[in-house]
Design a protein around this motif. Structure first.
Motif, PDB file in Angstrom:
ATOM      1  N   ASN A  96       3.728   1.328  -1.004  1.00 60.01           N
ATOM      2  CA  ASN A  96       4.587   1.796  -2.220  1.00 60.01           C
ATOM      3  C   ASN A  96       3.459   2.166  -3.407  1.00 60.01           C
ATOM      4  OD1 ASN A  96       7.181   1.526  -2.019  1.00 60.01           O
ATOM      5  ND2 ASN A  96       6.745  -0.224  -0.769  1.00 60.01           N
ATOM      6  N   GLY A  97       2.310   2.258  -3.161  1.00 60.92           N
ATOM      7  CA  GLY A  97       1.101   2.769  -4.124  1.00 60.92           C
ATOM      8  C   GLY A  97       0.657   1.560  -4.939  1.00 60.92           C
ATOM      9  N   TYR A  98       0.694   0.440  -4.566  1.00 61.29           N
ATOM     10  CA  TYR A  98       0.031  -0.906  -5.183  1.00 61.29           C
ATOM     11  C   TYR A  98      -1.304  -0.502  -5.317  1.00 61.29           C
ATOM     12  CZ  TYR A  98      -1.208  -5.406  -6.339  1.00 61.29           C
ATOM     13  OH  TYR A  98      -1.916  -6.712  -6.918  1.00 61.29           O
ATOM     14  N   LYS A  99      -1.749  -0.522  -6.679  1.00 62.79           N
ATOM     15  CA  LYS A  99      -3.494  -0.345  -6.705  1.00 62.79           C
ATOM     16  C   LYS A  99      -4.314  -1.463  -6.816  1.00 62.79           C
ATOM     17  CE  LYS A  99      -3.516   4.463  -6.338  1.00 62.79           C
ATOM     18  NZ  LYS A  99      -2.343   4.356  -5.325  1.00 62.79           N
TER      19      LYS A  99
ATOM     20  N   ARG B 235       0.888  -1.009   0.052  1.00 59.18           N
ATOM     21  CA  ARG B 235      -0.001  -0.100  -0.063  1.00 59.18           C
ATOM     22  C   ARG B 235       0.778   1.335   0.111  1.00 59.18           C
ATOM     23  NH1 ARG B 235      -3.781  -0.797   4.455  1.00 59.18           N
ATOM     24  NH2 ARG B 235      -4.936  -1.943   3.090  1.00 59.18           N
TER      25      ARG B 235
END
Lengths: 277, 221, 301
Positions: free
Chosen positions: A135-138, A133
């Protein structure tokens, strides 16, 4: 029994003789790395290459600088005030200590597992999801969490209650949770700082099996005070020793089987045979 | 299951040992074939192949030491590795004996045979059966079978005595035959030694399973 | 071994051991007596107060404005003033105090400036409240021309409780194990993400405790508020609109109590005792709330 200082040794074999660089591509290339905590030097002039998708173990007596060296590899030492590093730590040809390098970016690629299992005081799911999250995991977080837990050989034990607190797990499970947490960021390297020192023998062997399994996908560098463990899990072993004034030095480095059957340096032999000091 | 790497290495090294036993078995039966058929080419082949057997022994030894150094084997695992070490040494020596038979075949060359070979091939047959049986006993951890196989050594010894006496009679009657007969006694002696070494393997099976080192075959000879 | 003589062993306390053990037992009673002394004082004080004031507490006492007549006087305006003052103080003080604590513990470079700042905060926490009153009078009432208003009072109390709140929050943050931060940073979280997701939630119970204790202190504060001139006769309710209410003059329960105790009439002293009981109940409830919140957090974490 014989712990001769470097200066006392009349015929020191040449350095190159004691350092067998691993074959194939390497993930790290250390060039003349020296490290200071304030005024105290902890590492002296260490140069070595760490091979891709292999387990490299750092061994040596307490205070030899093996943990310090490990923490240099993902700039974890930055957190300590007053530290200084000379030389360069090259990660895929990039010096991670260069001015324009962001330590957060470094740590995203080079994960770490610590001596004492340190899961966050949150649910198992949140523990694993956190790294992805931030690290910007979408994408599909459930899927990522499951994949990481499976990779860490923990899924079968926790799949029916991911809401349970990570702290409710046993020590060995907590450590595997920490490994899953590191895996969720999909790192290239995982650094392990004595990952089994707080675990019982069975949990230890489980982690060791896991290490052998993970190394098919990524690179692992492990610090251990347990020589047998280094012998069991690693492909390459580096023996370190604190020399004059406690400065950690790389004494011998090479394929694990050679280091443990036929060490080239007397100090290495004394250490691995338990005759040290 | 834990210690996956170790388990794999352990089974690999034992497979290596079985493969080596197969090589030795082939060498013995070919040696007798070369002797019987005066097949010099086959005999030369055995002598070259023995290098491969020797190499296999050193490789296995190195691998054993490596596992001991890196995996800290204990109890049954330790006995397995020690057994493999000893058995491969025995196998390597058996290979040398087979090579010895091949060398005799070369030395005899195409000289006419003294008499039809009956007892020597019989010795080889029993030795090979014993060898094969001992490794099967090892694989099945079957000590009862190992103990039975050991006793067949007496069969081989008896055959050896018979061959020896027959050839001695031949030599006394006709000094012309002394050289060829002596060669054949050596060949028979090689086979007798092979059977002796099989008993060592059987002892290792008992050691592996029961942890006791005992002399199984108190030979009558 | 056969034939070997084994000395009989006596494990009962004798000689020096007996003397040391006797002293140890004595010390236990001594320490118990000391703690009982404190509790006893509290019980006696509490008893006297309740004996004086309990009969005076009724609904009218809560809803009446102050009055020249003791039996008609009530806590309405002072209770409302206390609520306004505390509410404003909480809103002003917590962000500043917690923010300062986070900065000091997590972000500040460890240098001489930081040491200087920390030393000053520690010193400020020990400054008597009357000094804050003088500061508030000079800065807020006079210089900023706020008058003896709720805003001026709240600002003064804010200044007063910030140092202790900072110190309590610092302690709570220090208790967060470094391994938690390392775990977070090692997966590539930034420092702020680490503080927000892990350090603050873990430190929150401790921070809440510190904040509530500070608020309790502010709730009972008299001297500083009297110093800035909050000694008015208030016979109106504050507007519900903060913009207006903050400019109002005010009084608080402790001031009201002080006000009543300096009067000669016995009836006013009973009023004071009743107000003290109510104030104590309020402070006690506050502390209880803190404990409950803390426990709730501890369970989820």
């Amino acid at each position: 029994m014989t712990n001769t200082l470097a200066s006392e040794r009349a015929e020191q074999p040449p350095r190159s003789h004691l350092i067998i660089e691993p074959e194939g591509p390497s993930v790290f290339g250390l060039e003349n790395v020296s490290f200071w905590y304030g005024r105290k030097q902890a590492l002296g002039d260490i140069s070595m290459k760490i091979p891709v998708k292999r387990v490299t173990a750092l061994i040596g007596p307490s205070g030899c600088g093996k943990t310090t060296l490990l923490r240099c590899l993902n700039r974890m030492n930055d957190l300590i005030p007053g530290v200084r590093l000379e030389g360069s730590v090259n990660y895929h040809e990039h010096n991670i200590y260069a001015k324009d390098i962001d330590p957060v970016e470094v740590r995203r690629r080079i994960g770490m597992v610590f001596q004492k299992p340190n899961p966050f005081p949150k649910s198992i799911f949140e523990n694993v999801a956190f790294g992805a999250r931030v690290n910007g995991y979408k994408g599909d977080m459930r899927e990522r969490v499951e994949k990481s837990l499976r990779q860490a050989a923990l899924w079968d034990e926790v799949s029916d209650d991911l809401k349970k607190s990570g702290l409710a797990l046993s020590g060995g499970q907590q450590q595997r949770l920490c490994i899953a947490r590191a895996l969720a960021v999909q790192p290239d390297v995982i650094l392990m700082d004595e990952p089994c020192s707080a675990l019982d023998p069975i949990a230890t062997l489980k982690i060791e099996d896991l290490i052998r399994d993970l190394v098919k996908e990524l690179t692992i560098v492990i610090v251990t005070h347990n020589m047998q463990q280094a012998a069991r899990v690693s492909d390459y072993t580096a023996f370190m020793l604190a020399g004059v004034q406690g400065v950690g030095q790389l004494i011998e480095y090479g394929p694990t089987r050679e280091l443990f059957t036929n060490p080239r340096d007397q100090r290495t032999e004394d250490y691995i045979t338990g005759r040290f000091g | 299951m834990t210690r996956i790497t170790f388990e794999r290495e352990l089974s690999e090294i034992q497979e290596d040992m079985f493969a080596m036993a197969n090589m030795v078995e082939t060498a013995i039966s070919r040696g007798i074939q070369a002797l019987k058929n005066r097949d010099l080419e086959l005999a030369q082949g055995i002598i070259t192949d023995d290098l491969a057997i020797n190499k296999k022994r050193y490789d296995t030894e190195e691998k054993c030491l490596e596992i001991m150094a890196t995996q800290q084997p204990l109890a049954g695992d330790l006995r397995t590795l020690v057994s493999v070490l000893y058995i491969t040494v025995d196998l390597e020596r058996m290979g040398d004996h087979a090579e010895g038979i091949a060398k005799i075949a070369v030395m005899l060359g195409d000289e006419p045979s003294l008499k039809p070979y009956i007892d020597i091939p019989k010795m080889a047959e029993v030795s090979i059966e014993m060898l094969r049986g001992s490794l099967e006993a090892y694989r099945d951890r079957d000590t009862a079978r190992a103990r039975v196989i050991v006793n067949r050594d007496d069969e081989v010894d008896a055959l050896y005595d018979k061959v020896y006496r027959d050839l001695l009679t031949l030599m006394i009657n006709d000094p012309e035959t002394i050289q060829r007969a002596t060669y054949l006694i050596w060949a028979a002696h090689n086979l007798e030694r092979i059977a002796d070494r099989v008993t060592n393997i059987c002892e290792r099976v008992v050691y592996l399973v029961e942890g006791k080192i005992e002399d199984l075959n108190v030979s009558k000879y | 071994m056969q034939g070997e003589h084994i000395e009989p062993v006596d494990l009962r306390a004798t000689g020096a051991v007996a003397r040391r053990q006797a002293f140890s037992r004595l010390s236990r009673y001594l320490l118990l007596a000391m703690s009982l002394l404190g509790v006893a004082t509290l019980v006696v004080l509490g008893y006297i107060t309740i004996d004086d004031g309990a009969g005076r507490i009724d609904l009218d006492f809560l809803t009446n404005y102050p009055s020249r007549f003791a039996d008609q006087a009530g806590l309405r305006s002072s209770a409302l003033g206390t609520i306004w003052i505390l509410g404003t103080t909480i809103v002003l003080a917590i962000p500043v105090a917690v923010g300062t604590a986070i900065w000091i513990e997590e972000f500040a470079p460890k240098n001489a400036l930081l040491t200087f700042v920390k030393l000053n905060i520690a010193n400020l926490a020990g400054v008597p409240s009357i000094i804050y009153g003088i500061l508030g009078l000079a800065m807020f009432v006079r210089f900023a021309d706020l008058g003896p208003s709720i805003l001026a009072g709240a600002l003064t109390l804010t200044l007063m409780i910030i140092p202790m709140t900072v110190i309590a929050s610092q302690e709570a943050i220090k208790q967060v194990p470094p391994s938690l931060r390392e775990g977070s940073l090692a997966v590539g979280a930034t420092q702020w993400q680490t503080v927000w997701s892990h350090v603050l939630p873990s430190a929150l119970p401790g921070i809440i405790t510190g904040v509530i204790l500070s608020i309790s202190r502010a709730a009972g504060e008299t001297a500083a508020l009297i110093m800035i001139g909050a000694f008015s006769f208030i016979a109106f309710d504050h507007s519900l609109n903060p913009a207006e209410a903050l400019q109002d003059d005010f009084t608080t329960i402790p001031i009201q109590i002080y006000n009543w105790t300096i009067r000669p009439q016995e009836a006013f002293r009973q009023n004071a005792a009743a107000a003290i009981i109510l104030l104590m109940i309020a402070v006690f409830t506050l502390n209880l709330t803190a404990a409950v919140i803390r426990e709730r957090f501890r369970r989820t974490y």
